[in-house]
Structures are given as structure tokens and as C-alpha cells.
Design an enzyme around this catalytic site. Structure first.
Site, PDB file in Angstrom:
ATOM      1  N   PHE A   1     -11.985 146.216 -65.213  1.00 54.47           N
ATOM      2  CA  PHE A   1     -11.273 145.552 -64.126  1.00 54.47           C
ATOM      3  C   PHE A   1     -12.219 145.051 -63.028  1.00 54.47           C
ATOM      4  O   PHE A   1     -11.764 144.562 -61.989  1.00 54.47           O
ATOM      5  CB  PHE A   1     -10.156 146.443 -63.591  1.00 54.47           C
TER       6      PHE A   1
ATOM      7  N   ILE B   1       0.555 121.650 -45.523  1.00 58.07           N
ATOM      8  CA  ILE B   1      -0.219 120.721 -46.347  1.00 58.07           C
ATOM      9  C   ILE B   1      -1.237 121.520 -47.159  1.00 58.07           C
ATOM     10  O   ILE B   1      -1.900 122.414 -46.621  1.00 58.07           O
ATOM     11  CB  ILE B   1      -0.986 119.700 -45.459  1.00 58.07           C
TER      12      ILE B   1
ATOM     13  N   HIS C   1     -14.495 119.114 -43.930  1.00 60.56           N
ATOM     14  CA  HIS C   1     -13.054 119.280 -43.785  1.00 60.56           C
ATOM     15  C   HIS C   1     -12.659 119.197 -42.311  1.00 60.56           C
ATOM     16  O   HIS C   1     -12.636 120.217 -41.615  1.00 60.56           O
ATOM     17  CB  HIS C   1     -12.632 120.633 -44.352  1.00 60.56           C
TER      18      HIS C   1
ATOM     19  N   ARG D   1     -19.272 159.789 -65.151  1.00 64.55           N
ATOM     20  CA  ARG D   1     -18.292 159.701 -64.049  1.00 64.55           C
ATOM     21  C   ARG D   1     -18.174 161.049 -63.339  1.00 64.55           C
ATOM     22  O   ARG D   1     -17.993 161.120 -62.136  1.00 64.55           O
ATOM     23  CB  ARG D   1     -16.930 159.221 -64.558  1.00 64.55           C
TER      24      ARG D   1
ATOM     25  N   GLU E   1      -7.316 146.089 -57.040  1.00 60.42           N
ATOM     26  CA  GLU E   1      -8.767 146.075 -57.222  1.00 60.42           C
ATOM     27  C   GLU E   1      -9.440 145.031 -56.332  1.00 60.42           C
ATOM     28  O   GLU E   1     -10.472 145.293 -55.712  1.00 60.42           O
ATOM     29  CB  GLU E   1      -9.110 145.793 -58.697  1.00 60.42           C
TER      30      GLU E   1
ATOM     31  N   HIS F   1      -7.594 116.597 -45.076  1.00 58.34           N
ATOM     32  CA  HIS F   1      -8.016 117.965 -45.394  1.00 58.34           C
ATOM     33  C   HIS F   1      -9.515 118.071 -45.666  1.00 58.34           C
ATOM     34  O   HIS F   1     -10.194 118.856 -45.012  1.00 58.34           O
ATOM     35  CB  HIS F   1      -7.250 118.493 -46.610  1.00 58.34           C
TER      36      HIS F   1
ATOM     37  N   ASP G   1      -2.714 128.066 -45.607  1.00 60.09           N
ATOM     38  CA  ASP G   1      -1.750 128.273 -46.687  1.00 60.09           C
ATOM     39  C   ASP G   1      -2.426 128.769 -47.951  1.00 60.09           C
ATOM     40  O   ASP G   1      -1.865 129.575 -48.690  1.00 60.09           O
ATOM     41  CB  ASP G   1      -1.013 126.965 -46.977  1.00 60.09           C
ATOM     42  N   GLY G   2      -3.638 128.269 -48.195  1.00 65.99           N
ATOM     43  CA  GLY G   2      -4.347 128.692 -49.401  1.00 65.99           C
ATOM     44  C   GLY G   2      -4.619 130.181 -49.379  1.00 65.99           C
ATOM     45  O   GLY G   2      -4.414 130.886 -50.373  1.00 65.99           O
TER      46      GLY G   2
ATOM     47  N   HIS H   1      -9.021 147.501 -72.413  1.00 64.51           N
ATOM     48  CA  HIS H   1      -9.622 148.428 -71.460  1.00 64.51           C
ATOM     49  C   HIS H   1     -11.101 148.692 -71.724  1.00 64.51           C
ATOM     50  O   HIS H   1     -11.735 149.392 -70.944  1.00 64.51           O
ATOM     51  CB  HIS H   1      -8.850 149.755 -71.460  1.00 64.51           C
TER      52      HIS H   1
ATOM     53  N   SER I   1      -9.547 159.530 -62.616  1.00 73.28           N
ATOM     54  CA  SER I   1     -10.338 158.950 -63.704  1.00 73.28           C
ATOM     55  C   SER I   1     -11.711 158.500 -63.225  1.00 73.28           C
ATOM     56  O   SER I   1     -12.695 158.606 -63.962  1.00 73.28           O
ATOM     57  CB  SER I   1      -9.604 157.745 -64.309  1.00 73.28           C
TER      58      SER I   1
END
Lengths: 652, 652
Positions: free
Chosen positions: A429, A186, A27, A349, A403, A258, A154-155, A465, A376
Site C-alpha cells: 500500500f 471552475i 496560473h 517487523r 494511507e 486558470h 476545488d481540485g 497484498h 501487524s
């Protein structure tokens, strides 16, 4: 003066286009477009000493737009880092060269993190800036006082994770963070106007950032904007208006530059246009010398820092933390002894919280947090007070509902060094931050993911979940340890093991529901990944291999089998990756071929065939359902009543 | 008038708190806080007819804050949908009740999509609004003319995907989309000020949205704001300032009311405070009647629409598309015939483009796109012109660098009906949208993911871009077909199979590099998931099972074995999930136990044991590297020279 600014930048352009041309891959557009901005940054702003890339008080530089990797390779080479050599650059993108397609932190000192997956560089830089402020608060200005600079495209800014990173940085008032946006309008598909109409400066301002703009090809204007960014107490976004592939007379300013080589004709035309007469990969001596001087600019500051640090009462402790060495006692041994004396029937937990209460006292570099599930995930301890602009010495981060941003920030904190980050969310998640977990593994970083609510055992919240495929699909990620402990003792062991991994991340998959304490010994059994928790009493015909909450079930199934005279071992397998690392004799002893091997895990069965061969795999190969947990375990066949007949059928 | 506004809303509050109390599980805070806004929306704005939830020109209502599921269950029940009945609500969160913990589209008509994974509801609504504008452009105002309304919470807006969804909606000028933000300033961890300082209205304005605010408990002010939102030509964000758990005198306004039952005392106090005297689950007749009238409000409009549609020249075509029935000829058969006549040595991403050229002509409901990798994913065809405010009839979406937003939008488009979405990115970035792929599967939606650059075969971009664990970890997701075709014919077959799945999504994993055309017959062999591509010539001692680019390698390995007199079948396995669905006799024939089974796939070996048992698994159990593809395949042992000796060793 001597060498003019433009020539310094053109050296970057030349190396970038030559290397991409030689590789016939890469690139060139970004390095050529941002060469001027990068030159000003390295020449006037970035605090670094090329002869000591590990100096802990250096500024961090993150090339978030990692596809433009030739930019950083050129900068490191020109400023005099030991690597990359010019031969490394000649071998850009070839097997064995440290100049990989995208910058890899494990290939080159000076590459602060691995970038390429868009958006994560900025988010990791947020973590670096957090670590800097935390260590500054703990160790003071004399030892820790640096900035984090980012070049992003930009990405990076269009990705969702950017919203999380920008929101977090603004909220935490990370004024030492400065993002230089390559505003070239661009993207790969064409003009940015094809897909976005956002006012990016306004969006950052809405998140509490300082914003400014500059002409990315006007050296004075760049220096003005960077000075403004460095001084403003808020995180800064500098929009650097650039021409992608600047210097290429025909392809510059288009998306054709690019991600493809310029081609011989355009390289020639570019050389002519910018007046670059040196041979490919050759840097004229005057320019090379000027760059080398830039690489030495920070030497005096580094030496002064070393003098301060060696005399400072906290210097040794900072060095220990930066080296990643744990304190002699992490507090786990005493915690396990207490558990054995007073067994705890708790959710894992909760067991994790109990382990963390000990660890966060003994290991001051632990910095925890949660993506808005503190109560939690049970991630907050008494020793960890909130981290934020009011108290950067705090060790608990309220990451918000972010997350991916949390995971990437943790990578940045680990990469910065001096802190060991852990953070929580629901296991399901893990999907939201999966690529950051992957980047923890690629980058060899000690990050601990506390993933609770690890199966249908979470009950009523239902299929969206309930993780089903998650534990196994995380096991598929190389260089990542996935722990699923069965009780409070194993949870403590797994925490100790996770912290002992200096070069890889860990996931702790933890239950919402209570589990009995099955372990009665302190042997750090989890270190072997899988071990015999209970030996068959009658002649052994069955070996039950289970993880987490299903180990209790396996014990009950074994009892039912033994009652019928069928001997059954119970193997607890908290970490398949560690089990895989044991020798063949050990593995064969635990998983013998002369018994029916049965896996029990409340997740997909795919993958368990690796351990039980043609045996029985008991799991869930569909999504879950919404109901109280006991109803669900019954419904999905996780009871001795459902399992024993299946085993008897296979034995018959 | 009769019943006052407040009483209508209190009916929602009563049902929400009673159901959560009965289940002893759930989230009362959001339904109680947003009851007033929802009442105004359903009473005055939402176009629907409770007696016909499938009416295609209904407004779509998305409860993005899915944890507040009792809000929508109450609304559907009160307005007279056939389900949920009051008994369904009594059984909230119990096994078998359609009133699951989070709203599930497959449980209840009227639940337009499955929500709970935060942020995705808004992003799916963007897709619904896109589908509406597209169908409006194709079929006209008489047939398609509706709005999409969303209720979202702070969590939805803080997630990264929200940035992508908001950016896309603003860019596409989706004025029919209106998001009602439950601005209660509370998250699970506490006050939103713990983790965010963003000016949310300013951020939306920066993305081209109309924004307004209202007092979420002032019915007139709500109506004013919703009218403004409905009329503005931009997408609208309405900040509805609410009190979480509104009505609960002690717990209201705190995070304690977010995700736990109020408890008997607070329920009593709430009943007293709001003057609600009816028994639990009982709705006084006057209030029930008023709600029932609201449910019939749209009946006349629906009947008028039906009259128009049945007389309209395009009515039948719209009905076909909304039913999800493909045209009689999808164009694939002729395409495959042409391939057999003129074999193509192309990358499977190119083969996919060739198949799409035929499909997008024959199947006008196909709407494609890419997350800024159009030229790499080969997703754009001649028949698909850009979709956007200048031409909503266009069928190609430039999604920008927004993988998660794209995937969720595709879910929304599929859920809306009338279009079949497909979209591309690199396979490694399946990580960025993984939970949306999971939601495609949970929701039984026909979405096709075009995932190119599917292995180390992509070459120089290196480990961050090389999928290793992705194919297998996607196979772990239930109800998802993962296709990895080996040549142009299989690619065409897999495309046809993906489009034939009316109730599940598909992933196509496609190569960057060229592959020879191995198939010489038109038997739609891929439908069986795995099949014998080549039979052993010598006595069979080995069966090689391969996918995608490794099938060519397997053919070469087989040839080398046959040259030594060792017979070897080659099985191409483009879709393990479809293979699993074949009968036992077929599977045993393809994977016989009397031969050495060998899997070859350029990805992790975990999982292949399911198919090859104690046989040989050839894959990559580490991350990749940056180099030209042929060098990498050699380096990682994907050559006959590396594989044949391993097989001979096992045979010996």
C-alpha cells in the site's frame, strides 16, 4: 487607514498577472480570484513576522492550490520577506529563480510546504495542526499556540486524499485548522458542474467540521467569516465565493484564466478595469508601505514570545526539537548490545518494534502511528499512548484506513518541526501514498515509513497484498532511502540511520515472517548500504548479493556452494542508495568483477543489473500467489535447491 | 418455504469458519457478519444464473471488502457454480486453489473483480454501473438492463478513493448501483471510534446518494432496505448494522474475529450457539437444495434474454463487444499512411489525439475521459460526446480531479465488458492511481492510461509535476505495457498495440512538447518493442538506445558521432516489455555486445543497465526544476554537446 483594502489586493493581482505574462506560463486565475481573501488573512489574522520566517510559534500558511504560486510569492514579497525580491518575481518560472512554477519549501522561507500535487496541501496542513496541538500539550500555551491556515481549490477538495484529511481533522478536533476554499466553480475542464454535484459544506459538516461561507470579494464579509473560523473549536471550512481571475474583464470567471497568461490585451484591459496605473512589477509607494506594515504586525508578538521562551524551563528542549537535533543517545547502541548478547529470531517487523521500544523512550519527539494495522506493523510501543482530543500529548496516532492521508500528515508534522513522525502500513500500500512519499523526498523531510509484509513471505493474503515491484520502484524515487534489513541487528541499525537523516525520508521494508539473527557484530555495517556479511572460505568464484529475508537464503546457498568447493561471499545490501554513496574502491571490493555476481531478492529483477552486471538476477517478475509462505518460496524458486543449479550452470 | 432464512445464512457461516480454521489463516468476521445480508441479496435480488456466469445481462456483485473472500466462495459454491467445489474450499488459501486469500477474477467465474486493496471494489463497481448505463443507452432495455451490488466495509469507506467513487456515482446519477455497507463498527485496530467520527450517511447524501439503514440480522428489514435501494433512482447506500463474526458467542463483535481463525474452542461454541450439527464442510441436504434453487432462480430470465438477443438486430454487435473482439479495421493503418504522406511535427500527446480521432470513429466501444486535464491530455475527440445522466450514450467522461477513482472505474468498465476504457492524467499523477494500474495488470484488463507531460520536457511546472522515476517504476509492474513513443507514427502504432492487448493494460507516456516525425515507414516496428531506427554509416562503435522525446536527441548525437567517423546505430525502444519478449537472436542483433551501448532517457537510470550492461546510462537521478523545457534539457545534460564527450571518453 490610508490605503483602501482593494488596492492592497490589487497589488497581488498586478504582480500575478505581470509575472505570468513575463514567463508566458503560469496560473493567474487563482491569485487574482483569492487576492481579497488573502489580503484579509495576512492583514488581520495570520500571526507572522516577515523578518523571522523561522519563528516556531508563527501561524502556518499553506497554499494547497499550489498552481496559484504567484499568490504566495506576491504576499511574501509585499510583506517584506528577504526573498523573493522583485527580480526573483520577474524571473518567475525561470531556471534559478526561487519563484518556481509551484511553491517549493526548500526555495523560500515562508513557503511552509511544497504544493501542486492536489489535495496534499490540506492534508499536510492537518499534520501541521497535529504537531501544533502535540507540542502545545507538551510545552504549554506560552511556547506553542498558533493556527494553521490553508487556501484550497476545488481540485484539492475533489481529490480522495481530501476525504482522508478532512475525516482525520474532524475526528481529532483540530480547531486550529482553517481551510479557505476558493469556491470559484471552475476547474481546468470548465464548470465544476461538469464533474461534481457534491454539497461540500454538508460533507465537511458530516465529518465534524464547522462550516461557513462568505463573499470572497467583500472584505467585511471575509473578515467576519475568518473570525468565525478562528474562534470555532472545530476545524473550519470557509467557502469563499470568488470569481476566478477577478479583475480581468473578459476572461475572468472562465476556465481560460486558470492556467494561461492573460495576454497583452487582457492585461491592459485589467489594468484599466481595476485602475492600476503602475508599470509592470512596480508597486506604488503608499501601497508598498501599507503591505510592509502588515509584514511587521507580528513583530511585537514574536519578541514577546522570544522573551518568554528564553526564560522558560522548557524553552531549550523546544528549541532542540525544532532544530531537528536528536538527543545525544538514541538508545540504539544499548539495544544492539542486548541483541548481540541474546540473539532474537524474529520477524523484522517485530525487530522494528523492539528498536522502537528503545527509540521512543530515548527520543521523545518520535510520534508514531499506523493506517489501521497497528498489530501487524508493530508500530505501537509502551512509551507511545494514543494521540487525540482527550490527550494531544499522546504520541501514537490511529490514522484509520487512510494511507495517503497518513503520509501527507506525516509530511506536515515534519515540516512543522518539533516532532519526527513514523507511520506504518503494508508495503504493497505504498502505492496508495506514493506521491506523498515522493513529496517527503522533494521536501527533504525526515519521515519514516514502516512498511511491513514486504514480499510473498506474507503468504496467504495473495497477489494483491504481496509487494513484488515495490522495493525497486521505491528505490527509483530520488532522495529517498529504502532499507530492507535482514535481521534484528540490521533493523536496529537501519532505524538509527533513518533517524539520522535530517534531510530525507526513509522506507523500512520489513518481513511478516521470522528470520534468524545473522549479525554477530556491532559495527553499524548498514551505514555502508551493503557489506560483506560472510567471506568465501574456498577460492571465491561467486558473490551473492541479497536483501532482507533473502540474506538467510543467500547464506544457505553459499554453504551449499562451499560444500562443493566453490567459494562464495554473501553481501547483505540493506540500502542500495547508501551503497551508491560509498567510494569506488569500496564498491569494487564488495562487488568484484572477477566473480559471478548473483542478486537474490523476492521482487522484480529489473534494476539489479546495476549491481550484478551480466551476472545472475534471481527474483520474481510476475505477481505472487495465495499460499503459505514456505510453499510460495519453493514455488517461486527461492530455495538453495533451485538456486544452486542456476549458479553452477552459469559457472560452467 | 421449507428451510428458514437463518439456516441458509448459517451455511455461509459454517463454511467460512471451517475454511479459515483449516487454512489456519483468513478472515471469518466479515462473512459471518454479512451472511444474513448476502443471503437476502442472492435469494431475492441479485439477477444471476449459476449455470452461466458469463451471461452479459447478469447483475454484477462486487465484494469490495475482499478480505471476507469466504463469503463469495460460499455463495458461489452453495448456489451451484461449477467452481469452487467443496474441495476448492477445503483448500482455501493453499497453492493451486482458486479460493485465494482475496477473491481473484481470473480464478473463478462469478468473481467479478479482484478485491482486497480497500476502496477499489466500490470504485470498480462505479465503473461497472457506468458501463451498464452506457450499453443500455446504446443497445436498449431488451439487451442491457441490470444492477451492480456491492458489499463494502468500513475500510472501503474510509479510503480516499471512496470519496472519488461516491462523488462520481452521485454526479452521474448511477441509480443501478447499490452499496451494502457492513456497519459493524470494528476495524483491525479496534472500534471505528478510534479513528473516525464521520456521519457516513450524511456524507453520501451530500454527494447525491439515497441512503437507508437496516438491522443486518433481521431478514425482513434487510429485504425492505434492499428493495428501497433497488427502486431509488439515485445510487444507494444501505447501512447494514451487523455484528462482526455474528454467531461466535465469545469473539463475535470484537476485532479479534476480523483476521484470525476462531480457534477450535470458539468454532465448537459457535456451532453450539447457532445449532449447526453438520461435520466441517458438510452442508445438510435440505439447506444445500434450497441454495441450489436460489442458483437457478435466474435461469428463465437468462433464457428469455438469450431468445431476445439472438433475434435482436443489435444482438451480434453486443456479443462482439462483450467478447472483446475489435472491429476488423481499427483505422490506424490509414492514419499512419496519411502521416507518412504528410509528416506531422507535433507533441506525442497531440499525436495521440490524432490517432484517437481515427480510433474512436472505427472502434465504437472506446470510452474516453480525463481527470480534469482534457485539453492537456488531448483525450477528447469529435466522435466522443459527454457521458452523463443527460446522455449515457456519450463516450467521454469528465472524471473530475479524481485520478484514482478514474483508474478504478476504468477497471470496472473493462471488467464489465462491452467497452474499452481509456483515460488521461499527467504521468506524475500515475502515483495517485498506481494501485489501480496494478489491479488492471493483476486482473488482465485492457485499460489504456494516457499519461502526458512525461518528463522535464513539460517545463515550468517544476519538480512536483515532472516525472523522473515514473516510466521506469511503471515498467516494474508485471503484466503492464509501458509505451513511450518517439513520434506521431510510433504513437499510432502504440495505440494499436495497446488496443490489441486483450489481457493486459497499457500506459502511453506522451510529451507535452513537439517532436519531429522520425519514422518514414509503415512497418509497425513498435510491435517488437525496440528496433533499429537508424543504422550506423561509419563502422559501428556505438548503439544509442532511446525512448520518446530522447530519440530525436539520439539521432542528433549519432550524427555528431558519425561526423567524427564513429558509426552509431539509433535504437528506438518504445516498449521494453515487448522487446523482452523477442527472441535472443533479435535482441542480440539490436543490442550487440561489440559496441558501446548507451541509453538516453529523461528519467532515472536505474533499470537501463538491463539493456546497456556496463555501457553508459544517460538520465536524471534527481528531481527536476522549474524552467522552460529547452533550459532544463540543457541544464540536465540532454544535448549532443553534453553527451558526445561522455561517449568519446568511454570509447577512449
Amino acid at each position: 487607514m490610508g490605503i483602501e483594502d482593494r488596492k492592497l489586493a490589487d497589488a497581488i493581482r498586478a504582480l500575478a498577472m505581470d509575472a505570468v505574462e513575463a514567463a508566458n506560463s503560469g496560473h493567474p486565475g487563482m491569485p487574482m480570484g483569492m487576492a481579497d481573501v488573502a489580503t484579509v488573512l495576512f492583514r488581520d489574522f495570520l500571526k507572522f513576522d516577515a523578518s523571522d520566517p523561522q519563528w516556531s510559534d508563527r501561524d502556518r500558511f499553506v497554499l494547497s492550490a499550489g498552481h496559484g504560486s504567484m499568490l504566495i510569492y506576491a504576499l511574501l514579497h509585499l510583506t517584506g520577506y528577504a526573498r523573493p525580491t522583485i527580480d526573483d518575481i520577474r524571473n518567475f518560472r525561470q531556471l534559478g529563480s526561487p519563484c518556481a512554477g509551484h511553491p517549493e519549501n526548500f526555495e523560500l522561507p515562508g513557503v511552509e510546504c511544497t504544493t501542486g500535487p492536489l489535495g496534499q496541501g490540506v492534508a499536510m496542513a492537518v499534520g501541521m495542526a497535529m504537531a501544533e496541538r502535540h507540542l502545545n500539550a507538551v510545552f504549554g500555551d506560552d511556547l506553542v499556540d498558533h493556527h494553521t491556515w490553508v487556501i484550497a481549490g476545488d481540485g484539492c477538495l475533489m481529490e480522495g486524499i481530501n476525504h482522508e484529511a478532512v475525516g482525520l481533522a474532524g475526528h481529532l478536533k483540530l480547531g486550529r485548522l482553517n481551510v479557505l476554499w476558493d469556491d470559484n466553480r471552475i476547474t481546468i475542464d470548465g464548470a465544476t458542474s461538469l464533474s461534481t454535484s457534491e454539497d461540500i459544506l454538508a460533507r465537511h459538516a458530516a465529518a465534524g467540521w464547522h462550516t461557513t461561507s462568505c463573499d470572497g470579494h467583500d472584505f467585511k464579509d471575509i473578515a467576519r467569516a475568518l473570525a468565525e473560523a478562528a474562534e470555532d473549536p472545530r476545524p473550519s471550512l470557509v467557502a469563499c465565493r470568488t470569481v476566478i481571475g477577478k479583475g480581468a474583464p473578459n476572461k475572468g470567471g472562465t476556465h481560460n484564466v486558470h492556467g494561461s497568461p492573460l495576454g497583452a490585451d487582457e492585461v491592459s484591459a485589467t489594468r484599466a478595469a481595476i485602475g492600476w496605473e503602475a508599470a509592470p512589477f512596480d508597486i506604488p509607494a503608499g501601497i508598498a508601505d501599507a503591505w510592509a506594515e502588515i509584514g511587521k504586525r507580528g513583530r511585537a508578538a514574536r519578541e514577546a514570545w522570544e522573551a518568554r521562551a528564553s526564560a522558560h524551563p522548557k524553552g531549550a528542549e523546544l528549541a532542540r526539537r525544532m532544530a531537528g537535533t536528536l538527543p545525544a543517545d538514541d538508545g540504539i547502541e544499548a539495544h544492539i548490545a542486548a541483541l548481540l548478547a541474546n540473539p532474537a529470531k524474529v520477524a523484522t517487523r517485530k525487530a522494528s518494534e523492539m528498536a522502537l521500544e528503545a527509540l521512543t523512550v530515548a527520543v521523545p519527539e518520535l510520534v508514531g502511528g499506523s493506517a489501521d494495522l497497528t498489530g501487524s506493523n508493530n508500530t505501537k510501543t509502551k512509551a507511545t499512548t494514543p494521540f487525540g482530543p482527550d490527550d494531544y500529548a499522546g504520541r501514537y496516532v490511529y490514522y484509520g484506513i487512510r494511507e495517503f492521508g497518513m503520509a501527507a500528515a506525516m509530511n506536515g508534522m515534519a515540516l512543522h518541526g518539533g516532532v519526527i513522525p513514523y507511520g506504518g502500513t503494508f508495503l504493497v500500500f505504498a502505492d496508495y501514498c506514493r506521491n506523498a512519499i515522493r513529496l517527503s523526498a522533494i521536501q527533504h523531510q525526515r519521515v519514516v515509513y514502516v512498511m511491513t509484509h514486504d514480499s510473498i513471505g506474507l503468504g496467504e493474503d495473495g497477489p494483491t497484498h504481496q509487494p513484488v515491484e515495490h522495493v525497486m520502484s521505491l528505490r527509483a524515487i530520488p532522495n529517498l532511502l529504502v532499507f530492507r534489513p535482514c535481521d534484528a541487528v540490521e533493523t536496529a541499525e537501519c532505524w538509527a540511520l533513518a533517524l539520522a537523516q535530517t534531510d530525507r525520508p526513509s522506507v523500512l521494508a520489513l518481513t511478516r515472517q521470522n528470520l534468524p539473527q545473522l549479525r554477530t557484530d556491532a559495527g553499524m555495517q548498514s551505514a555502508k548500504g551493503g557489506y560483506r556479511l560472510k567471506s568465501a572460505t574456498a577460492a571465491r568464484r561467486v558473490v551473492l548479493v541479497a536483501t532482507g529475508s533473502e540474506v538467510e537464503l543467500a547464506v544457505n546457498v553459499a554453504a551449499a556452494l562451499e560444500a562443493q568447493g566453490i567459494g562464495a561471499d554473501v553481501v547483505s545490501m540493506p540500502c542500495t542508495e547508501l551503497f551508491d554513496q560509498q567510494n569506488a574502491a569500496y564498491r569494487a571490493d564488495i562487488l568484484p568483477t572477477d566473480a559471478l555476481l548473483v542478486s537474490i531478492e523476492a521482487g522484480v529483477t529489473l534494476g539489479w543489473q546495476k549491481y550484478v552486471g551480466q551476472g545472475l538476477t534471481i527474483g520474481i517478475d510476475s505477481f505472487g500467489a495465495s499460499a503459505p509462505a514456505p510453499d510460495l518460496f519453493r514455488h517461486f524458486g527461492f530455495t538453495p535447491e533451485a538456486i544452486v543449479p542456476r549458479i553452477l550452470e552459469r559457472l560452467a
